[in-house]
Each structure stands twice: as structure tokens, then as C-alpha cells.
Scaffold this motif. Structure first.
Motif, mmCIF file in Angstrom:
data_model
loop_
_atom_site.group_PDB
_atom_site.id
_atom_site.type_symbol
_atom_site.label_atom_id
_atom_site.label_comp_id
_atom_site.label_asym_id
_atom_site.label_seq_id
_atom_site.Cartn_x
_atom_site.Cartn_y
_atom_site.Cartn_z
ATOM 1 N N LYS A 147 10.006 -4.980 11.173
ATOM 2 C CA LYS A 147 8.727 -4.366 11.829
ATOM 3 C C LYS A 147 7.571 -5.234 12.077
ATOM 4 N N ILE A 148 6.883 -5.222 13.206
ATOM 5 C CA ILE A 148 5.768 -5.976 13.482
ATOM 6 C C ILE A 148 4.680 -5.204 14.097
ATOM 7 N N GLU A 149 3.592 -5.242 13.646
ATOM 8 C CA GLU A 149 2.275 -4.357 14.207
ATOM 9 C C GLU A 149 1.243 -5.207 14.481
ATOM 10 N N SER A 150 0.472 -5.266 15.453
ATOM 11 C CA SER A 150 -0.807 -5.917 15.609
ATOM 12 C C SER A 150 -2.216 -5.135 15.394
ATOM 13 N N VAL A 151 -3.013 -5.574 14.840
ATOM 14 C CA VAL A 151 -4.408 -4.777 14.455
ATOM 15 C C VAL A 151 -5.484 -5.646 14.891
ATOM 16 N N PRO A 152 -6.398 -5.379 15.868
ATOM 17 C CA PRO A 152 -7.665 -6.172 15.950
ATOM 18 C C PRO A 152 -8.419 -6.559 14.881
ATOM 19 N N LEU A 153 -8.906 -7.774 14.888
ATOM 20 C CA LEU A 153 -9.800 -8.252 13.898
ATOM 21 C C LEU A 153 -11.349 -7.811 14.161
ATOM 22 N N VAL A 154 -12.024 -7.037 13.494
ATOM 23 C CA VAL A 154 -13.313 -6.540 13.749
ATOM 24 C C VAL A 154 -14.174 -7.751 13.896
ATOM 25 N N GLY A 155 -14.914 -7.717 14.997
ATOM 26 C CA GLY A 155 -15.860 -9.139 15.097
ATOM 27 C C GLY A 155 -15.420 -10.218 15.511
ATOM 28 N N GLU A 156 -13.999 -10.172 15.942
ATOM 29 C CA GLU A 156 -13.462 -11.453 16.498
ATOM 30 C C GLU A 156 -12.709 -10.933 17.815
ATOM 31 N N ASN A 178 -4.151 2.187 6.986
ATOM 32 C CA ASN A 178 -3.799 2.148 5.542
ATOM 33 C C ASN A 178 -3.431 0.861 5.264
ATOM 34 N N LEU A 179 -2.838 0.129 6.088
ATOM 35 C CA LEU A 179 -2.287 -1.121 6.148
ATOM 36 C C LEU A 179 -3.429 -1.998 5.769
ATOM 37 N N ASN A 180 -4.465 -2.090 6.650
ATOM 38 C CA ASN A 180 -5.612 -2.758 6.328
ATOM 39 C C ASN A 180 -6.181 -2.364 5.098
ATOM 40 N N LEU A 181 -6.238 -1.114 4.501
ATOM 41 C CA LEU A 181 -6.583 -0.685 2.960
ATOM 42 C C LEU A 181 -5.814 -1.753 2.207
ATOM 43 N N ILE A 182 -4.477 -1.657 1.995
ATOM 44 C CA ILE A 182 -3.827 -2.341 1.230
ATOM 45 C C ILE A 182 -4.219 -4.075 1.375
ATOM 46 N N GLN A 183 -4.398 -4.630 2.479
ATOM 47 C CA GLN A 183 -4.506 -5.882 2.556
ATOM 48 C C GLN A 183 -5.954 -6.298 2.014
ATOM 49 N N GLU A 184 -6.960 -5.351 2.484
ATOM 50 C CA GLU A 184 -8.382 -5.809 2.256
ATOM 51 C C GLU A 184 -8.768 -5.397 0.545
ATOM 52 N N HIS A 185 -7.914 -4.509 0.063
ATOM 53 C CA HIS A 185 -8.186 -4.442 -1.525
ATOM 54 C C HIS A 185 -7.138 -5.216 -2.188
ATOM 55 N N LYS A 186 -6.552 -6.297 -1.563
ATOM 56 C CA LYS A 186 -5.498 -7.189 -2.198
ATOM 57 C C LYS A 186 -4.417 -6.178 -3.192
ATOM 58 N N LEU A 187 -3.952 -5.193 -2.737
ATOM 59 C CA LEU A 187 -2.991 -4.534 -3.364
ATOM 60 C C LEU A 187 -1.537 -5.110 -3.127
ATOM 61 N N VAL A 188 -0.745 -4.781 -4.220
ATOM 62 C CA VAL A 188 0.496 -5.276 -4.175
ATOM 63 C C VAL A 188 1.673 -4.508 -3.778
ATOM 64 N N VAL A 189 2.376 -4.589 -2.621
ATOM 65 C CA VAL A 189 3.337 -3.700 -2.496
ATOM 66 C C VAL A 189 4.874 -3.901 -3.518
ATOM 67 N N CYS A 190 5.196 -2.951 -4.202
ATOM 68 C CA CYS A 190 6.206 -3.191 -5.109
ATOM 69 C C CYS A 190 7.600 -2.331 -4.896
ATOM 70 N N GLY A 191 7.365 -1.599 -3.879
ATOM 71 C CA GLY A 191 8.472 -0.528 -3.555
ATOM 72 C C GLY A 191 8.164 0.096 -2.458
ATOM 73 N N GLU A 192 9.139 1.179 -1.941
ATOM 74 C CA GLU A 192 8.827 2.004 -0.706
ATOM 75 C C GLU A 192 9.880 3.169 -0.935
ATOM 76 N N GLU A 193 9.349 4.404 -0.356
ATOM 77 C CA GLU A 193 10.270 5.439 -0.393
ATOM 78 C C GLU A 193 10.225 6.352 0.968
ATOM 79 N N TYR A 194 11.426 6.440 1.261
ATOM 80 C CA TYR A 194 11.468 7.254 2.622
ATOM 81 C C TYR A 194 11.570 8.809 2.350
ATOM 82 N N LEU A 195 10.699 9.631 2.941
ATOM 83 C CA LEU A 195 10.602 11.274 2.628
ATOM 84 C C LEU A 195 10.956 11.791 4.018
ATOM 85 N N ARG A 196 11.885 12.708 4.025
ATOM 86 C CA ARG A 196 12.317 13.751 5.242
ATOM 87 C C ARG A 196 11.065 14.685 4.838
#
Length: 282
Positions: free
Chosen positions: A220-229, A63-81
Motif C-alpha cells: 500500500k502507498i498513499e500520499s498526503v499533502p504537507l500543510v504549509g508546504e 487517521n494516518l496523520n493522527l497516528i504519525q503526529e501523536h507518534k503512536l506505535v502500530v503493533c497489529g491489525e484487524e480486518y473486519l467484514r
């Protein structure tokens, strides 16, 4: 206001959307996360809301990849129990159930409860609320589902047991998404970003040192491999800051040391309090 969610009506995404935006909204259901991202990108909705992290199952990297690849803008967050509930057709009892359907995460979060009811077969499905919808529409006898009280209300099902999740501190973090940054911004104290580094020893440590030097809290920090690299990674970072000037200086300094830097969004951090109460028992 139209809000795109993953899942059908009554999914936990809808509960989170109503907590964040209020009830005066129209829900636009999308079965897959990729469909949600496309809907936001094409402007079919005003906002999208997408789960990116759970306190039990961890980060949803795709999902993080989807946000980055679609160039979507994060404008808030919600924490749900997340409170899981067992439901079935009206008049059905737990001892009548032969199977229970739900998303695999909901099943995993409730396995201890079902150890007490070993006559029930647990079957994985695409979505929690969709399982409830199928019970109602197909008039299924002796079949239960796990999910939100909101979905049980929508599909007129009986709640056989509430709060069946094993871990009472099960939270999901959702990001609020928009296709551009043209809306009126409020004051921000948090930012999400994606970056790729020069592939040399110590490059990540150097970036982290700069962040700390500017008194920025790396939450927070997460690493994701770059496909093809091979052995090259994209890092997703969340940072908290008290002074916007420090944050801006930090960004200016790290830019020259990166192959790529994408600011996914600057926004106000959500409420992480475990005591926060959510409507519809979710």
C-alpha cells in the motif's frame, strides 16, 4: 486490559477489538478519532484500535496523520467484514418507520435496501451505535438505526433486517495502537511507515526501486499533502517481507535519500480472508 475505541459501546470498533483481543477486555469509548489518539498517547488505555481503510470508501488519511503526529506505535491489525443491520424499538415494524439514523458511511453502504422503503427518511448522525443508544434512551418511536448486532444487543433493540449492506465484500482495516514499543514483540512480517522525499524528479521512483530490489512487497502507498508546504507530500507505505534482514537493509538504504522516515510499527499482518467469520454477525 483497557482498549480505546472510536464511538460508543457496540460500535464496529468494539467488534473489531473483541475479535483481536478476545472478550476479556474493558472498552474505553471515545467519540472522536482525535480523542482516541490522545487517550493512547497519554496512557489512559493499554491499546487503541483505529479504522484506517475501507474497501468501499478508501483510506482515512486523517487517521494516518493522527497516528504519525501523536507518534503512536502500530503493533497489529484487524480486518473486519462490515455487516449492516436495521434495528428499532421492540415491536416496531419497517412500515412503521418514518426515519432511520446512522453514520453517513453506513447509510451509503445500505442505500439499495432503502430504495425498497422510500417512505423512510435517511438522517446522518455521528456514530452508528450512538444512534441506537439514542433510540433506547430517548424511547424513540418510529425511528430506526443502522449498525452492528452487538449494539442492538447492548441497547435491547429489535433487528428488523440483517445484512442490508449493498456490497457483501465490505471490509474495514483497523490498526492496533500503543503509545510506545516497550511491550514484548512477536515475529513481524509487515511494517507501516511515513516518509517525506527530497523534492526532485524521480525521487519516489528511486525509493520504490530500492524496495523492489530487496524483494519487499509494497502492499500500500498513499500520499498526503504537507500543510504549509505546497506540492510537498508525506507518503504512507505498508510493506510485507519474508526475511527481516532484507527489510532492515532496505530501511538502511532509503534513509539517506529521504527528508524524514518514521517507522509507525512492525507487526504481524492480519487475516484478509473473505471467508473469515466474525462474532456478533459483524
Amino acid at each position: 486490559m483497557q482498549i480505546a475505541i472510536q464511538g460508543v459501546k457496540g460500535a464496529f470498533h468494539e467488534v473489531a477489538a473483541r475479535n483481536y483481543f478476545g472478550n476479556d477486555i474493558e472498552i474505553l469509548p471515545k467519540l472522536h478519532f482525535s480523542d482516541l489518539a490522545e487517550s493512547v498517547k497519554k496512557g489512559e488505555c493499554d491499546f487503541g484500535i483505529m479504522a484506517v481503510e475501507n474497501t468501499i470508501s478508501g483510506t482515512i488519511h486523517a487517521n494516518l496523520n493522527l497516528i504519525q503526529e501523536h507518534k503512536l506505535v502500530v503493533c497489529g491489525e484487524e480486518y473486519l467484514r462490515i455487516k449492516q443491520n436495521l434495528v428499532a424499538k421492540k415491536g416496531c415494524r419497517i412500515e412503521d418507520l418514518s426515519e432511520v439514523r446512522s453514520h453517513y458511511m453506513a447509510i451509503n453502504q445500505s442505500r439499495n435496501f432503502f430504495k425498497q422503503h422510500q417512505h423512510i427518511q435517511l438522517i446522518e448522525s455521528v456514530d452508528t451505535a450512538l444512534s441506537m443508544k439514542e433510540i433506547a434512551e430517548d424511547n424513540l418511536d418510529n425511528v430506526g438505526a443502522i449498525g452492528s448486532l452487538l449494539a442492538a444487543e447492548y441497547y435491547d433493540l429489535d433487528v428488523l433486517a440483517e445484512n442490508i449492506e449493498t456490497n457483501r465484500k465490505n471490509y474495514t482495516r483497523f490498526l492496533i495502537l500503543r503509545r510506545d514499543n516497550t511491550w514484548k514483540k512477536t515475529a513481524s512480517n509487515k511494517a507501516s511507515m511515513a516518509l517525506t522525499l527530497d523534492n526532485h524528479p524521480g525521487s519516489l521512483a528511486e525509493i520504490l526501486s530500492i524496495i523492489a530490489a530487496h524483494q519487499i512487497d509494497l502492499s500500500k502507498i498513499e500520499s498526503v499533502p504537507l500543510v504549509g508546504e505546497p506540492w510537498h507530500y508525506r507518503f504512507y507505505l505498508d510493506v510485507l517481507f519474508h526475511h527481516k534482514e532484507n527489510y532492515q537493509k532496505m530501511i538502511a538504504e532509503i534513509k539517506s535519500k529521504l527528508d524524514q522516515l518514521d517507522i509507525l510499527g512492525e507487526y504481524t499482518s492480519g487475516n484478509q480472508s473473505y471467508s473469515k467469520i466474525h462474532n456478533h454477525g459483524n
